[in-house]
Design a protein around this motif. Structure first.
Motif, PDB file in Angstrom:
ATOM      1  N   ASN A  97      36.578  14.552  34.626  1.00 22.99           N
ATOM      2  CA  ASN A  97      35.202  14.127  34.877  1.00 22.99           C
ATOM      3  C   ASN A  97      34.280  14.698  33.818  1.00 22.99           C
ATOM      4  O   ASN A  97      34.303  15.904  33.553  1.00 22.99           O
ATOM      5  N   GLY A  98      33.478  13.853  33.225  1.00 19.22           N
ATOM      6  CA  GLY A  98      32.527  14.306  32.211  1.00 19.22           C
ATOM      7  C   GLY A  98      33.210  14.818  30.958  1.00 19.22           C
ATOM      8  O   GLY A  98      32.580  15.464  30.132  1.00 19.22           O
ATOM      9  N   SER A 100      35.199  17.254  30.628  1.00 22.64           N
ATOM     10  CA  SER A 100      35.359  18.713  30.600  1.00 22.64           C
ATOM     11  C   SER A 100      36.370  19.149  31.651  1.00 22.64           C
ATOM     12  O   SER A 100      36.304  18.716  32.802  1.00 22.64           O
ATOM     13  N   SER A 103      35.079  20.578  35.027  1.00 24.13           N
ATOM     14  CA  SER A 103      34.646  19.821  36.202  1.00 24.13           C
ATOM     15  C   SER A 103      35.751  19.851  37.250  1.00 24.13           C
ATOM     16  O   SER A 103      36.904  20.155  36.960  1.00 24.13           O
TER      17      SER A 103
END
Lengths: 477, 477
Positions: A97-98, A100, A103
């Motif tokens: 997610n995102g 990274s 996350s």
């Protein structure tokens, strides 16, 4: 003011396991050695756990390269990391997610990793299909087993859930079972037959349990901890037929599947056998299989990663399982990354393949060499015997102790093999686990130690053990 | 064969929390958007959790550089990693068993990290001493709280352990408490006073609980989730006096201590206030303070790292706590490394200081700017009101819903704010949490959303929310 007076009585009844008593003594010995206090040994060797990195076995480079690039994505442009490791990191970051790994992973685990695990299982099992949605990523097999026990255990008195548990086994499982309020129904592996799992004994255990509790599940460890047993296909078929007939849920701990010693032994998964047995077994017997990155050649204990695959579960139960896995956390991203590499390692032709396979093979060679040395050295020592170690990371050695040892231990209020381990630790600087911690037939005594250690250290261990043992036996003869 | 018939009734009674219902709907919407299905919004924005990385807030470079070098020690010689990050990695590797972060950390956590955390607390608290041995590293504050509840909760009927819990709070804690068999004793924060914790309300809650259960602990969240309250020193003193007088154990959730918005607000720890109050409080009130790397500017959810510091505990209880922390795992090495950086960040003069402080400041600026926009936009919307958000990562906004909404929700068998959230998700693509999940005074309705998101996305969120809200209110007026 103190809340001790009110502390949960269930908690107060928990005693420090013997292994921890030994480990805290070991910590003290290490401190004394650092302070320069003279002992008969220069260094303490701790073989009580299967934590191979703590004993200097090196991590697998490819795994650590991927992790490093996931942590710090600038490294995706560094030639210090091989191209295939960077490629893998890129695809894992895309699935985070995102972008990274900081996350939170989705319930059940990262989709890419669940697919990798599912493909790995299918390949391993000769094409038996595996469904990614039936795989849950966890912080390790112990957490996954505990979640299962929460699902399973209920009732009071004779209706309390019973689980058939092999003896010997390791203590974490029985502690988790007790903690959930379940009843442990012991079945004894047959030492003389290389710790074989015998059907008459399973029958006996089940009969003995009926009326005292409600036996609902059968726990097996294959390859065995600490037994070293690797079950044959025939033996697994028998267990599955028994589970089907007695309507038992199969909890299958397969965390040592990568560590099989010698070419005459093969690991076959319970799931594969179940499916190859065909109907009605393949569509009815409920099974959960556990695996982990802490064991085997990876030895990534500190990463906390594992999975459980669920087979033939009622969809309603799956829903409850999902709620639990969601609530209790789907593990760490690092553990999931490690699992991805375990399930999908570099292949022939990839830049990292040569180093990867050399590193894995070197650890396997070390283990095999250690197993051979343990057999040949210890089976030659009077008062010791060791069954063949076909898989896993442990030797479980029987001690034929003189009556005087047993009497003296009884006087001291301690188990004879615990007394042996305490003296082995104090006098020879070896930290191993007594059989009483694993369970054993009454009147038999054992020690368990890990074989995942460099060859020269294993040699040192065997020499110290042999010398201490003959000393100890002479003292009591 | 299915073990559903026998599944633990405690498990069967667990319902999927509303937040998960919304999240699984959100996942479906995301899939539909990917498939090209047209909606009134291009992208779904999920503000239901405080997982800031998932929304594109970038991790802190220094932290990730240290982690990368710990994973793959060849990087200790690479100039892609700044010298101070390499130095830190070297010292963390030295403190790992066998020099590998894949080995299992010792009970309680890595010694170096416990010392860093202890020094951090002492600095933070203006010199109040902190003992490394009283700090336990965990996989996060929720795991640590659960372990504490296991220690604390016992009894049956009116003797069951009660814990005073703020309303509103987040649902994980109350679920863990219920799961341990404890009784939740709600105390209501005063919304009109900026969600103040008022002493009369604590007294009322305690009196109401007596006879029904045995209230033993008081849980506080400071800064508040979702309230945004940051307690003053005076308020903390009052709570401590109350706990002392009523012999309550203080469970203090301080995971949002790094995120304080604006210069007129200051975080003061319970421990600091306790010690500065002096005798008898400083030597008698039992307190556990929880912190984590998942929150604040780090936002390292996926790493699973946190600590608990225990103050004034009976040594016997400490021993039991140790057994539990040992058995349930002392967390992941990666989480402990993140904690080390949180506790001991680069200092002025270090090569990484300029970038580190710029990154941290930039996240703090984003949060402050978002808080200001939330206040100024939403407090101008008819039918909405938002108390000052002084700390933490959430806005908790009251919805003044028309009677017709409430009636229609009742007919549909759903809470009015849950209905609002479902429609907000479907029609505006915003995923937020309804107040009914957090607890709220009867007849009041709220939504909670995270403010940890880039400024332009927050702007988009506020526009969507405002537009949906006026639409919704018109429909029911």
């Amino acid at each position: 003011m103190s809340f001790l007076r009110e502390i949960s009585p269930m908690v107060r009844s928990i005693h420090l396991p013997g292994q921890e008593v030994l480990m805290s003594r070991a910590a003290r010995i290490r401190t004394e050695l650092r302070q320069g206090i003279k002992k008969d040994f220069m260094e303490l060797i701790d073989l009580s756990s299967s934590d191979i990195h703590s004993r200097g076995i090196k991590p697998i480079s490819f795994l650590r390269q991927v992790m490093a690039a996931c942590c710090y994505p600038s490294l995706l442009h560094s030639d210090r990391i091989p191209a295939d490791a960077r490629e893998r990191a890129r695809s894992l970051l895309t699935d985070s997610n995102g972008g990274s790994i900081g996350s939170y992973p989705p319930t059940g685990g990262m989709a890419k990793v669940r697919r990798s695990v599912s493909d790995f299982i299918t390949r391993r099992d000769g094409g038996v299909p595996s469904i990614p949605e039936h795989i849950f990523l966890t912080t390790g097999s112990q957490q996954a087993l505990t979640i299962f026990l929460k699902l399973l255990v209920s009732g009071e008195g004779p209706l309390r859930t019973g689980v058939l548990v092999p003896v010997p086994s390791y203590s974490t499982f029985s502690m988790a079972l007790a903690n959930q309020g379940g009843v442990m129904v012991p079945y004894y592996l047959c030492e003389e037959q290389g710790w074989a799992l015998e059907m008459e004994e399973l029958q006996r255990a089940l009969q003995a349990a009926r009326g005292h509790c409600n036996p609902m599940a059968l726990y097996v460890i294959n390859p065995g901890n600490p037994s070293g047993l690797v079950q044959s296909r025939k033996s697994i078929e028998e267990v599955i037929r028994f589970a089907a007939q007695e309507r038992l849920f199969l909890l299958v701990d397969e965390v040592y599947q990568e560590t099989i010693h010698g070419e005459d032994t093969e690991f076959v998964s319970y799931k594969r056998v179940l499916f190859e047995m065909g109907s009605p077994y393949s569509s009815t017997v409920e099974l959960a299989s556990f695996h982990s990155v802490s064991k085997g050649t990876f030895g990534e204990y500190g990463m906390r990663g594992g999975y459980v695959e669920l087979v033939n579960l009622d969809p309603k139960v799956m829903e409850h399982a999902l709620t639990f896995f969601n609530r209790d956390g789907s593990g760490t991203v690092m553990g999931q990354i490690a699992l991805d590499i375990l399930a999908d390692p570099p292949q022939l032709g990839d830049p990292s393949y040569p180093l990867y396979s050399q590193e894995v093979q070197s650890i396997k060679n070390t283990l095999l060499s250690n197993v051979r040395r343990v057999h040949s050295v210890l089976n030659g020592v009077p008062g010791m015997s060791c069954q063949p170690i076909r898989g896993g990371l442990y030797a479980f050695v029987q001690l034929h102790l003189p009556q005087r040892v047993i009497e003296q231990a009884k006087e001291a209020g301690v188990e004879p093999d615990m007394m042996y381990c305490q003296r082995l630790l104090n006098e020879a600087g070896l930290c191993v686990v007594p059989g009483c911690e694993c369970g054993q037939r009454e009147g038999s005594y054992h020690i368990r130690f890990c074989i995942g250690v460099q060859e020269e250290i294993m040699e040192e261990v065997l020499q110290r053990l042999k010398s201490f043992h003959s000393h100890f036996m002479r003292e009591f003869s």
